[in-house]
Design a protein around this motif. Structure first.
Motif, PDB file in Angstrom:
ATOM      1  N   ALA A 109       5.576  -7.719  -7.651  1.00  0.00           N
ATOM      2  CA  ALA A 109       4.654  -8.362  -8.600  1.00  0.00           C
ATOM      3  C   ALA A 109       3.356  -8.755  -7.889  1.00  0.00           C
ATOM      4  CB  ALA A 109       5.322  -9.594  -9.212  1.00  0.00           C
ATOM      5  N   GLN A 110       3.460  -9.259  -6.661  1.00  0.00           N
ATOM      6  CA  GLN A 110       2.258  -9.585  -5.904  1.00  0.00           C
ATOM      7  C   GLN A 110       1.427  -8.338  -5.626  1.00  0.00           C
ATOM      8  OE1 GLN A 110       3.738 -11.564  -2.426  1.00  0.00           O
ATOM      9  NE2 GLN A 110       4.115 -13.509  -3.486  1.00  0.00           N
ATOM     10  N   LEU A 115      -3.459  -5.182  -6.661  1.00  0.00           N
ATOM     11  CA  LEU A 115      -4.089  -3.948  -7.123  1.00  0.00           C
ATOM     12  C   LEU A 115      -5.157  -4.251  -8.170  1.00  0.00           C
ATOM     13  CD1 LEU A 115      -0.987  -1.559  -7.397  1.00  0.00           C
ATOM     14  CD2 LEU A 115      -2.955  -1.273  -5.881  1.00  0.00           C
ATOM     15  N   ALA A 116      -4.832  -5.182  -9.067  1.00  0.00           N
ATOM     16  CA  ALA A 116      -5.811  -5.566 -10.091  1.00  0.00           C
ATOM     17  C   ALA A 116      -7.018  -6.248  -9.459  1.00  0.00           C
ATOM     18  CB  ALA A 116      -5.146  -6.490 -11.104  1.00  0.00           C
ATOM     19  N   ALA A 168      -7.653  -6.146   1.799  1.00  0.00           N
ATOM     20  CA  ALA A 168      -6.838  -6.717   2.874  1.00  0.00           C
ATOM     21  C   ALA A 168      -5.621  -7.449   2.313  1.00  0.00           C
ATOM     22  CB  ALA A 168      -7.685  -7.664   3.719  1.00  0.00           C
ATOM     23  N   ASP A 169      -5.843  -8.189   1.229  1.00  0.00           N
ATOM     24  CA  ASP A 169      -4.711  -8.863   0.593  1.00  0.00           C
ATOM     25  C   ASP A 169      -3.686  -7.853   0.100  1.00  0.00           C
ATOM     26  OD1 ASP A 169      -5.855 -11.308   1.099  1.00  0.00           O
ATOM     27  OD2 ASP A 169      -6.758 -11.525  -0.895  1.00  0.00           O
ATOM     28  N   LEU A 170      -4.160  -6.723  -0.409  1.00  0.00           N
ATOM     29  CA  LEU A 170      -3.243  -5.686  -0.877  1.00  0.00           C
ATOM     30  C   LEU A 170      -2.431  -5.108   0.281  1.00  0.00           C
ATOM     31  CD1 LEU A 170      -2.146  -3.842  -3.092  1.00  0.00           C
ATOM     32  CD2 LEU A 170      -4.117  -2.314  -2.683  1.00  0.00           C
ATOM     33  N   ARG A 171      -3.101  -4.872   1.417  1.00  0.00           N
ATOM     34  CA  ARG A 171      -2.368  -4.355   2.585  1.00  0.00           C
ATOM     35  C   ARG A 171      -1.316  -5.356   3.057  1.00  0.00           C
ATOM     36  NH1 ARG A 171      -7.555  -2.470   4.011  1.00  0.00           N
ATOM     37  NH2 ARG A 171      -7.894  -4.291   5.368  1.00  0.00           N
TER      38      ARG A 171
END
Length: 370
Positions: A109-110, A115-116, A168-171
């Motif tokens: 979910a995170q 991604l959004a 970066a948060d996505l990675r």
């Protein structure tokens, strides 16, 4: 009775009486075939002389068996539940093999949320770039000041930074998602498992311990005098508690001695797959370079009152009990350090039945060799 007959009878009786008394008082002559008495031999024995042989020096030691290296496998993320366990104590595993999995729904979910956020940041960047292009066109006609045009360029830079942060948060989220699969960090065998199905973990919780490469070593304890004789690469033979022997090689010699015991550890690498197991305590020996040894069969040595003796045989075939000091042992032979000359014959076996000074009969050995 007539007088002459009575006198004759008295004379005959006197002769008989004298004969009897003479036979009792005169000693009987010794038998002609008697010979002087001799000491009787107590035992027939074989004799052997000590031999000079080249034997390797030996250091006797004892110590624990332990893993060469243990790898600790921990949880790298927190707040997730253990969903499955795929390994247990004793499992042979390969590097990268999945040992357990954590419930991934929260992290998934995170990931969708990140991604959004990345999509939004990318759209903001496109908008900022579009505004900057129009400002450049309008600004050429003098409708916009330099300050206004600079603001549009700054908005483009801010939008780029926001996009980079979102990516970066996505990675990071995808790294957390990968950490829901607990992997073996090396080939080896699982030595400990504290992971429990359904447990919610905190970052750093230990889940498994792994013996790297399934390599076990013997940690022999030696004193300072012995330690100076040990070199890397020397052969060591370890006697396991069940009687099996494992041959290894010195891997490392500790550079320091323990301040309390004045002893140091010598690390002996054992073959992979040997019956040695971590946690055992074993004795063994480390082979040193060869040197001259005066040797006897171990059957020639008699233990009495905690001391070692041999029985030497003299020219008169009488034995003499001699105290000896023993050294190394190899197969069925033993080294004599002192107490015996190299050319002295000794009783090969059966010394336990002899006493000092006993006479023996020496018989030839039937093909016996040391």
């Amino acid at each position: 009775m007539k007088p002459w007959l009575r006198n004759s009878l008295l004379v005959a009786a006197g002769v008989v009486l004298v004969g009897v008394l003479s036979s009792r008082c005169t000693p009987a002559p010794p038998p002609e075939n008697d010979a002087p008495s001799e000491t009787v031999s107590s035992l027939s024995v074989e004799v052997v002389k000590p031999q000079r042989q080249q034997w390797p020096g030996v250091l006797q030691a004892s110590g624990a068996l332990a893993a060469w290296q243990e790898a600790v496998i921990n949880a790298e993320t927190s707040g997730l539940r253990i969903a499955s366990l795929n390994a247990d104590v004793g499992s042979q595993v390969k590097k990268g093999q999945v040992l357990a999995t954590l419930a991934p729904e929260t992290v998934q979910a995170q990931e969708q949320k990140q991604l959004a956020a990345v999509a939004q940041a990318r759209a903001n960047l496109e908008e900022a770039r579009s505004n900057d292009r129009r400002a450049n066109v309008v600004g050429q006609g003098g409708s916009l000041s330099d300050q206004q045009r600079e603001q549009y360029r700054i908005q483009v830079a801010v939008a780029k930074a926001a996009l980079a942060s979102a990516e970066a948060d996505l990675r990071a989220t995808r790294i957390n998602l990968g950490q829901t699969r607990i992997l073996a960090v090396d080939d080896g065998v699982i030595s400990s498992r504290t992971a429990l199905l359904g447990k919610v973990l905190a970052a750093g919780d230990e889940l498994f311990r792994l013996i790297r490469g399934n390599r076990i070593e013997w940690q022999a304890e030696l004193d300072a005098r012995q330690l100076s004789q040990v070199r890397i690469g020397q052969v060591a033979r370890v006697q396991l508690p069940d009687g099996q022997q494992v041959t290894g090689q010195v891997r490392l010699v500790s550079p320091v001695l323990d301040a309390k015991t004045s002893r140091a550890l010598v690390y002996v690498a054992l073959p992979v797959g040997s019956p040695a197991q971590a946690g055992m305590y074993a004795s063994g020996r480390i082979d040193l370079p060869t040197r001259d040894a005066l040797t006897l069969p171990d059957s020639a040595v008699v233990l009495r009152d905690g001391r070692s003796y041999v029985f030497s045989v003299g020219a008169d075939q009488h034995v003499k009990q001699q105290l000896v000091t023993l050294g190394r042992r190899q197969q069925q032979a033993v080294e004599v350090l002192s107490g015996l000359d190299a050319d002295t014959p000794v009783v090969r076996s059966g010394g336990a039945f002899l006493a000092d000074g006993a006479k023996v009969t020496v018989v030839p050995a039937e093909g016996a060799t040391l």
